[in-house]
Design a protein around this motif. Structure first.
Motif, PDB file in Angstrom:
ATOM      1  N   GLY A 194     146.435  37.477  39.127  1.00 32.81           N
ATOM      2  CA  GLY A 194     145.574  36.749  38.211  1.00 32.81           C
ATOM      3  C   GLY A 194     144.325  36.130  38.797  1.00 32.81           C
ATOM      4  O   GLY A 194     143.571  35.501  38.082  1.00 32.81           O
ATOM      5  N   ALA A 195     144.084  36.263  40.084  1.00 30.86           N
ATOM      6  CA  ALA A 195     142.928  35.610  40.699  1.00 30.86           C
ATOM      7  C   ALA A 195     141.753  36.570  40.790  1.00 30.86           C
ATOM      8  O   ALA A 195     141.906  37.720  41.157  1.00 30.86           O
ATOM      9  CB  ALA A 195     143.295  35.102  42.093  1.00 30.86           C
ATOM     10  N   GLN A 196     140.584  36.060  40.426  1.00 26.96           N
ATOM     11  CA  GLN A 196     139.336  36.797  40.570  1.00 26.96           C
ATOM     12  C   GLN A 196     138.325  35.876  41.231  1.00 26.96           C
ATOM     13  O   GLN A 196     138.359  34.662  41.031  1.00 26.96           O
ATOM     14  CB  GLN A 196     138.756  37.211  39.219  1.00 26.96           C
ATOM     15  CG  GLN A 196     139.536  38.225  38.470  1.00 26.96           C
ATOM     16  CD  GLN A 196     138.842  38.588  37.160  1.00 26.96           C
ATOM     17  OE1 GLN A 196     137.824  38.025  36.791  1.00 26.96           O
ATOM     18  NE2 GLN A 196     139.427  39.539  36.456  1.00 26.96           N
ATOM     19  N   ILE A 197     137.414  36.465  41.977  1.00 31.42           N
ATOM     20  CA  ILE A 197     136.289  35.725  42.540  1.00 31.42           C
ATOM     21  C   ILE A 197     135.034  36.319  41.928  1.00 31.42           C
ATOM     22  O   ILE A 197     134.840  37.529  41.946  1.00 31.42           O
ATOM     23  CB  ILE A 197     136.264  35.828  44.076  1.00 31.42           C
ATOM     24  CG1 ILE A 197     137.519  35.191  44.668  1.00 31.42           C
ATOM     25  CG2 ILE A 197     135.004  35.158  44.631  1.00 31.42           C
ATOM     26  CD1 ILE A 197     137.658  35.365  46.158  1.00 31.42           C
ATOM     27  N   THR A 229     143.952  33.184  35.278  1.00 28.51           N
ATOM     28  CA  THR A 229     144.518  33.954  34.175  1.00 28.51           C
ATOM     29  C   THR A 229     143.956  33.576  32.815  1.00 28.51           C
ATOM     30  O   THR A 229     144.131  34.308  31.866  1.00 28.51           O
ATOM     31  CB  THR A 229     146.044  33.765  34.151  1.00 28.51           C
ATOM     32  OG1 THR A 229     146.323  32.365  34.077  1.00 28.51           O
ATOM     33  CG2 THR A 229     146.680  34.352  35.382  1.00 28.51           C
ATOM     34  N   LYS A 230     143.289  32.436  32.688  1.00 29.51           N
ATOM     35  CA  LYS A 230     142.715  32.046  31.397  1.00 29.51           C
ATOM     36  C   LYS A 230     141.298  32.594  31.310  1.00 29.51           C
ATOM     37  O   LYS A 230     140.431  32.232  32.091  1.00 29.51           O
ATOM     38  CB  LYS A 230     142.699  30.531  31.246  1.00 29.51           C
ATOM     39  CG  LYS A 230     144.064  29.951  30.996  1.00 29.51           C
ATOM     40  CD  LYS A 230     143.944  28.542  30.494  1.00 29.51           C
ATOM     41  CE  LYS A 230     145.263  28.080  29.941  1.00 29.51           C
ATOM     42  NZ  LYS A 230     145.146  26.814  29.252  1.00 29.51           N
ATOM     43  N   LEU A 231     141.064  33.458  30.354  1.00 30.09           N
ATOM     44  CA  LEU A 231     139.770  34.099  30.176  1.00 30.09           C
ATOM     45  C   LEU A 231     138.670  33.059  29.988  1.00 30.09           C
ATOM     46  O   LEU A 231     138.810  32.128  29.212  1.00 30.09           O
ATOM     47  CB  LEU A 231     139.823  35.030  28.970  1.00 30.09           C
ATOM     48  CG  LEU A 231     138.603  35.898  28.728  1.00 30.09           C
ATOM     49  CD1 LEU A 231     138.370  36.840  29.911  1.00 30.09           C
ATOM     50  CD2 LEU A 231     138.789  36.703  27.446  1.00 30.09           C
ATOM     51  N   ASN A 232     137.571  33.238  30.685  1.00 29.12           N
ATOM     52  CA  ASN A 232     136.395  32.360  30.603  1.00 29.12           C
ATOM     53  C   ASN A 232     136.712  30.899  30.898  1.00 29.12           C
ATOM     54  O   ASN A 232     136.078  30.004  30.358  1.00 29.12           O
ATOM     55  CB  ASN A 232     135.734  32.472  29.219  1.00 29.12           C
ATOM     56  CG  ASN A 232     135.216  33.857  28.944  1.00 29.12           C
ATOM     57  OD1 ASN A 232     134.759  34.542  29.863  1.00 29.12           O
ATOM     58  ND2 ASN A 232     135.284  34.287  27.709  1.00 29.12           N
ATOM     59  N   MET A 282     143.031  26.784  37.425  1.00 32.92           N
ATOM     60  CA  MET A 282     143.746  25.662  38.014  1.00 32.92           C
ATOM     61  C   MET A 282     144.955  26.300  38.677  1.00 32.92           C
ATOM     62  O   MET A 282     145.549  27.219  38.122  1.00 32.92           O
ATOM     63  CB  MET A 282     144.214  24.683  36.943  1.00 32.92           C
ATOM     64  CG  MET A 282     143.099  24.119  36.123  1.00 32.92           C
ATOM     65  SD  MET A 282     142.340  22.748  36.944  1.00 32.92           S
ATOM     66  CE  MET A 282     142.874  21.412  35.932  1.00 32.92           C
ATOM     67  N   TRP A 283     145.311  25.857  39.851  1.00 31.80           N
ATOM     68  CA  TRP A 283     146.395  26.517  40.585  1.00 31.80           C
ATOM     69  C   TRP A 283     147.707  26.490  39.822  1.00 31.80           C
ATOM     70  O   TRP A 283     148.526  27.369  39.965  1.00 31.80           O
ATOM     71  CB  TRP A 283     146.540  25.921  41.973  1.00 31.80           C
ATOM     72  CG  TRP A 283     145.369  26.329  42.800  1.00 31.80           C
ATOM     73  CD1 TRP A 283     144.381  25.533  43.287  1.00 31.80           C
ATOM     74  CD2 TRP A 283     145.014  27.660  43.171  1.00 31.80           C
ATOM     75  NE1 TRP A 283     143.439  26.289  43.926  1.00 31.80           N
ATOM     76  CE2 TRP A 283     143.808  27.584  43.879  1.00 31.80           C
ATOM     77  CE3 TRP A 283     145.596  28.914  42.961  1.00 31.80           C
ATOM     78  CZ2 TRP A 283     143.182  28.712  44.399  1.00 31.80           C
ATOM     79  CZ3 TRP A 283     144.965  30.023  43.479  1.00 31.80           C
ATOM     80  CH2 TRP A 283     143.777  29.919  44.193  1.00 31.80           C
TER      81      TRP A 283
END
Length: 78
Positions: free
Chosen positions: A28-31, A48-51, A55-56
């Motif tokens: 779920g992590a993106q940079i 994981t929450k779009l836009n 939060m970890w």
């Protein structure tokens, strides 16, 4: 690819006007590049929450250290 190579590729693509982000094996992590870059910090971590900046707790893990980030395999996605 390692994290440093992936970030360098992301920055290179940005200079060419290509919209991209980095995804790793960490679920779920993106940079992504900050939209205000170069007038702000260049990178944002998204989860994981779009836009919504991550939060970890959403990722179900403690705040990872640099070794955790470095050990991931990263890909640049368009």
């Amino acid at each position: 690819m390692n994290l440093l190579d992936a970030v360098n590729e992301l920055l290179k693509l940005n200079k060419q006007g290509v919209s991209a982000h980095i995804e790793g094996t960490m679920p779920g992590a993106q940079i992504r590049l900050n939209k205000d870059y170069p007038d702000s910090a260049p990178l944002e971590l998204w989860g994981t929450k779009l836009n919504d900046p991550t939060m970890w707790e959403y990722l179900g893990m403690w705040n990872p250290g640099i070794d955790d980030w470095q050990s991931q395999s990263w890909q640049v996605k368009y």
